[in-house]
Design a protein around this motif. Structure first.
Motif, PDB file in Angstrom:
ATOM      1  N   LEU A 453      -1.179   0.579   9.311  1.00 32.48           N
ATOM      2  CA  LEU A 453      -0.544  -0.591   8.501  1.00 32.48           C
ATOM      3  C   LEU A 453       0.503   0.062   7.770  1.00 32.48           C
ATOM      4  O   LEU A 453       0.721   1.338   7.729  1.00 32.48           O
ATOM      5  CB  LEU A 453      -1.666  -0.974   7.487  1.00 32.48           C
ATOM      6  N   VAL A 462       0.668  -5.180   8.750  1.00 31.80           N
ATOM      7  CA  VAL A 462       0.693  -4.942  10.257  1.00 31.80           C
ATOM      8  C   VAL A 462       2.231  -4.697  10.592  1.00 31.80           C
ATOM      9  O   VAL A 462       2.818  -5.500  10.131  1.00 31.80           O
ATOM     10  CB  VAL A 462       0.173  -5.807  11.281  1.00 31.80           C
ATOM     11  N   THR A 676      -6.920  -8.763  10.398  1.00 35.78           N
ATOM     12  CA  THR A 676      -6.348  -7.750   9.525  1.00 35.78           C
ATOM     13  C   THR A 676      -6.905  -6.643  10.118  1.00 35.78           C
ATOM     14  O   THR A 676      -5.899  -5.392  10.215  1.00 35.78           O
ATOM     15  CB  THR A 676      -6.742  -7.873   8.081  1.00 35.78           C
ATOM     16  N   THR A 677      -7.990  -6.288  10.545  1.00 35.72           N
ATOM     17  CA  THR A 677      -8.517  -5.011  10.895  1.00 35.72           C
ATOM     18  C   THR A 677      -9.252  -4.953  12.358  1.00 35.72           C
ATOM     19  O   THR A 677      -9.700  -3.841  12.754  1.00 35.72           O
ATOM     20  CB  THR A 677      -9.288  -4.342  10.125  1.00 35.72           C
TER      21      THR A 677
END
Length: 830
Positions: A453, A462, A676-677
């Motif tokens: 990130l 990202v 997001t992850t």
């Protein structure tokens, strides 16, 4: 080594635009009192009233936006599906204390993360080439046993990998090296004969020549050395030889000759003269080292070819006229015991060029470039590696890289501090860090974004920035790209062209300009494929190749048929395919990926059946911690993201079997609708099975592959009038004598640009089933749904195409944490 504390406490405001909850009536937000079914539009998060059962309250994730003024502050998903979070009732955000799961912080630098505890626990499954609790320790493959390179090659470790280079005198890819025949290029000089050897060659003077003090082969003057010793002989020297002339009678070997005058040795140098009692009769016989031919004459004996002179150690035999001798291989020297010993070339400080180290080996030495240096093919010198010129900089995205001889330096930019490898805003504690950052307490202490990130440690996102290193991408025919990240300037995929990938199934396309997709990008999982049951001697079947994550090995089944005990193993599908289909009372293999479906197998058996066949079924779980629990179950995950269990089939003998389960994306991915992850592929379905042990060669079906993971980024615009698909691979039903494998789950599609227009199709559906013939009960389970995320400016957005999963409300920014079974829209560039 510095101590690191994960920032788990404070969710910071990520944007300035307010998003009003659709169901906010302006009054207080009522608590969710149902047993785990909080709706996506609630402005409140009720405590868990499901009796402490944390397995079903998956919708109570994330603190709601209750102040109606900073909706973007609640854009980080609360990964704790059952956290009892009190709502914020006074408008000051003081009540929004929900904490993300450990894996939401992506602590695994080079690998996949799996949560093991709701608050603090996680495990990392490292990518190839990495190790350590956080997959941040490079594996030195060169220290492995056995060595990864050829015995005649040197190994060089790199970050996340290694490479092999053949030694001098050898050629190949380093994993396999073959001897170079230097003699084919005639490396020797005049009057020299070349002899090839393993890893080298030797140049020896031809017969009649010897080396002088300067190393050149010069003619031997045999006449000066008294070559002609017979009475009446005259010696005539020539290049490489000589001749003896006689003043008297000359004889051919083996034949007597009568001469007048005194006794004269008239035999040539290859023979000896035998006198007859009659002084006028003489015979010429071949000398030692020579032998008489069938038609007369004397010919040299090749002592080397006949094994008359055997090498001792690191030697080879050299034949000469009338004799032979032993010489040392190149890189070896004569030893006291008559053999040869290795020469240590590294004792000569000038053997290797600058910036390299000498490593001695038998018969030679290798010059290995020092860290930070590399040697181009065909060069002897080591040149400095410009690490800063790499496509991916070794420094933090917010740091300046400066190349130095053999190394590099990184300097954080602006107000950011750190070692340049990880930069962030100065901080005194983890409480100052953003939800996707961690607190680094080494000097200077700071908040730094998690690996992968970019940001200042307060706000992280990202990074889809392209270097443009690969130029424009505009294929004119179908093309398969290597998996991983590609850096283009512009992207244009014309209609009728299909772009796909292989291997891991993860494809990321970045551009510095516009992206236009009129054709197709397909990362769909492969369909389930047929496999034959066992022959009379047994059989192994391999699973389907899909496009998701790598599958695991399948289950093991042992069966006694006709007094013979057999074991059958099905190998899990490569690249996310479902488990391999195989026959004879077999529990099917598990699916690949993060939540692969369980394999088909025997549920219960009758006494009569058990008396005929000794059956043992041992199905494995689906791939990953959330995989199907063998046999019937599909991949785990809440709601539409779960793979479906296969249905049962009862045979004529009364035995109950169940078909393969469908794959799912897993609970952690299902809770991360914002992606997001957990940007990763889907999972494969479980394999099928053959419940008829008496039938040899019966066809059955393996599971479908999981869909891949596609991410496309542009700083200008993305236009899609074609098709983007990461659908799971479909599975086939069985027939009257077999059960089908499960279908694969959908993958993930992630588009990021300030302006996005989609008039085509975005498909992340789970795989269904293709009916077999004739149709039987025992149908395989469908794959679970995948995910779609778009990051875009809502004012520059047009979404009129078909989406699976569907949109929530067109281009409107989706309220965190998202709506299960729907696509997620986030503000660009977050």
């Amino acid at each position: 080594m510095s101590r690191r504390a994960l920032a788990l406490g404070v969710l910071l405001v990520l944007g300035a635009t307010a998003v009003v909850a659709a169901c906010d009536d302006g009054g207080g937000a009522a608590a969710d009192t149902s047993a785990g079914d909080a709706t996506a539009g609630d402005d409140s998060a009720a405590p868990d009233t499901g009796g402490g059962d944390d397995t079903e309250d998956s919708a109570d994730s994330g603190a709601p936006d209750v102040d109606d003024a900073d909706a973007t502050a609640d854009s980080v998903a609360d990964a704790d599906a059952d956290a009892d979070v009190p709502p914020d009732t006074d408008g000051d955000d003081a009540g929004d204390t929900a904490e993300p799961l450990p894996c939401d912080l992506a602590p695994c630098a080079h690998g996949a993360c799996a949560n093991t505890d709701a608050v603090t626990g996680f495990t990392c499954t490292c990518d190839d080439g990495w190790d350590g609790d956080r997959c941040d320790v490079d594996v030195d493959e060169c220290a492995a046993t056995p060595a990864p390179c050829d015995a005649h090659a040197s190994c060089r470790n790199t970050l996340g990998g290694y490479f092999c280079e053949c030694d001098g005198g050898w050629e190949g890819d380093g994993v396999h090296c073959v001897d170079v025949d230097e003699c084919a290029d005639t490396p020797c000089g005049g009057a020299e004969a070349c002899t090839n050897s393993d890893g080298g060659y030797a140049c020896d003077c031809e017969a009649g020549y010897r080396r002088d003090a300067d190393g050149a082969c010069v003619d031997v003057d045999e006449c000066a050395e008294g070559a002609c010793t017979g009475l009446g002989e005259t010696c005539i020297n020539g290049l490489g030889g000589f001749d003896c002339t006689h003043s008297g009678c000359y004889s051919t070997c083996g034949f007597p000759v009568s001469c007048s005058g005194p006794n004269v040795d008239e035999c040539p140098f290859t023979t000896t003269c035998t006198m007859d009692p009659d002084p006028d009769l003489r015979y010429c016989r071949c000398a030692p080292g020579w032998e008489e031919g069938e038609g007369g004459g004397c010919f040299d004996v090749d002592e080397c070819a006949r094994g008359l002179l055997a090498p001792i150690r690191y030697q080879f035999c050299v034949n000469t006229a009338g004799s032979a001798h032993l010489e040392c291989f190149v890189g070896f020297e004569p030893a006291a015991d008559g053999g040869c010993d290795d020469i240590d070339e590294c004792l000569d400080p000038s053997f290797c060029a600058a910036d390299s180290d000498c490593v001695n080996r038998e018969g030679g030495a290798n010059c290995v470039c020092r860290p930070g240096y590399a040697r181009e093919i065909g060069h002897t010198t080591c040149d400095d590696i410009d690490e800063c010129a790499a496509i991916t900089s070794p420094c933090d995205p917010h740091a300046t890289c400066a190349n130095t001889p053999g190394a590099f330096t990184c300097t954080c930019e602006g107000d950011l501090v750190g070692d340049g490898l990880r930069c962030g805003l100065p901080a005194e504690s983890a409480a100052e860090c953003g939800p996707l950052a961690e607190f680094l307490d080494d000097a200077p202490s700071r908040c730094a974004c998690l690996p992968g990130l970019v940001g200042d440690g307060h706000t992280c996102r990202v990074d889809l920035t392209s270097t443009g290193a690969e130029g424009p991408f505009e294929p004119t025919r179908n093309i398969t790209l290597a998996p991983g990240v590609h850096h283009f300037t512009t992207i244009h995929i014309p209609g009728g062209v299909v772009v796909s990938t292989r291997g891991s199934g993860v494809l990321e396309l970045r551009a510095t300009g516009d992206v236009v997709i009129e054709g197709t990008i397909s990362l769909a999982g492969q369909l389930g494929t047929p496999a034959l049951g066992p022959s009379a001697t047994g059989s192994n079947a391999t699973g389907v190749t899909g496009l998701g994550a790598r599958g695991l090995d399948g289950g093991v089944s042992t069966v006694r048929v006709g007094g013979t005990l057999r074991t059958f193993v099905a190998v899990g599908g490569r690249s996310g395919g479902g488990g391999g289909a195989f026959g004879v009372v077999a529990a099917g293999a598990s699916g690949g990926g993060y939540a692969g479906g369980g394999g088909a197998g025997l549920v219960s058996t009758t006494q009569s059946y058990a008396s005929l066949y000794l059956v043992r079924t041992n199905a494995r779980r689906g791939g990953g911690a959330d995989g199907g629990e063998g046999l019937a179950n599909g991949g785990a995950g809440p709601g539409p993201y779960a793979g479906f269990a296969g249905s049962t089939m009862t045979t004529n003998a009364g035995d109950v079997w169940v078909a393969g389960g469908g794959g799912g994306i897993g609970a952690d991915a299902a809770a991360d609708l914002q992606v997001t992850t957990t940007f990763r592929p889907g999972s494969g379905g479980g394999g099928g099975a053959n419940p008829d042990p008496t039938t040899s060669g019966t066809q059955t079906w393996s599971g479908g592959g999981g869909g891949g993971a596609l991410r496309v980024g542009s700083p200008t615009s993305i236009t899609v009038s074609g098709v983007l698909t990461v659908a799971g691979g479909a599975a086939r039903s069985g027939n009257t004598r077999s059960l089908g494998g499960g279908s694969g789950s959908g993958g993930v599609i992630y588009l990021s640009a300030p302006a996005i227009a989609v008039t085509g199709q975005l498909v992340a559906a789970g795989g269904g089933r293709l009916e077999g013939s004739p149709l039987a009960s025992g149908q395989p389970g469908d794959g679970g749904l995948g995910r779609i995320r778009l990051s875009v400016d809502p004012t520059s957005c047009e979404l009129t195409g078909a989406f699976t999963p569907p949109l929530v409300d067109g281009c409107a920014v989706t309220e965190a944490p998202g709506v299960a079974g729907h696509a997620y829209i986030g503000p660009w560039p977050d």
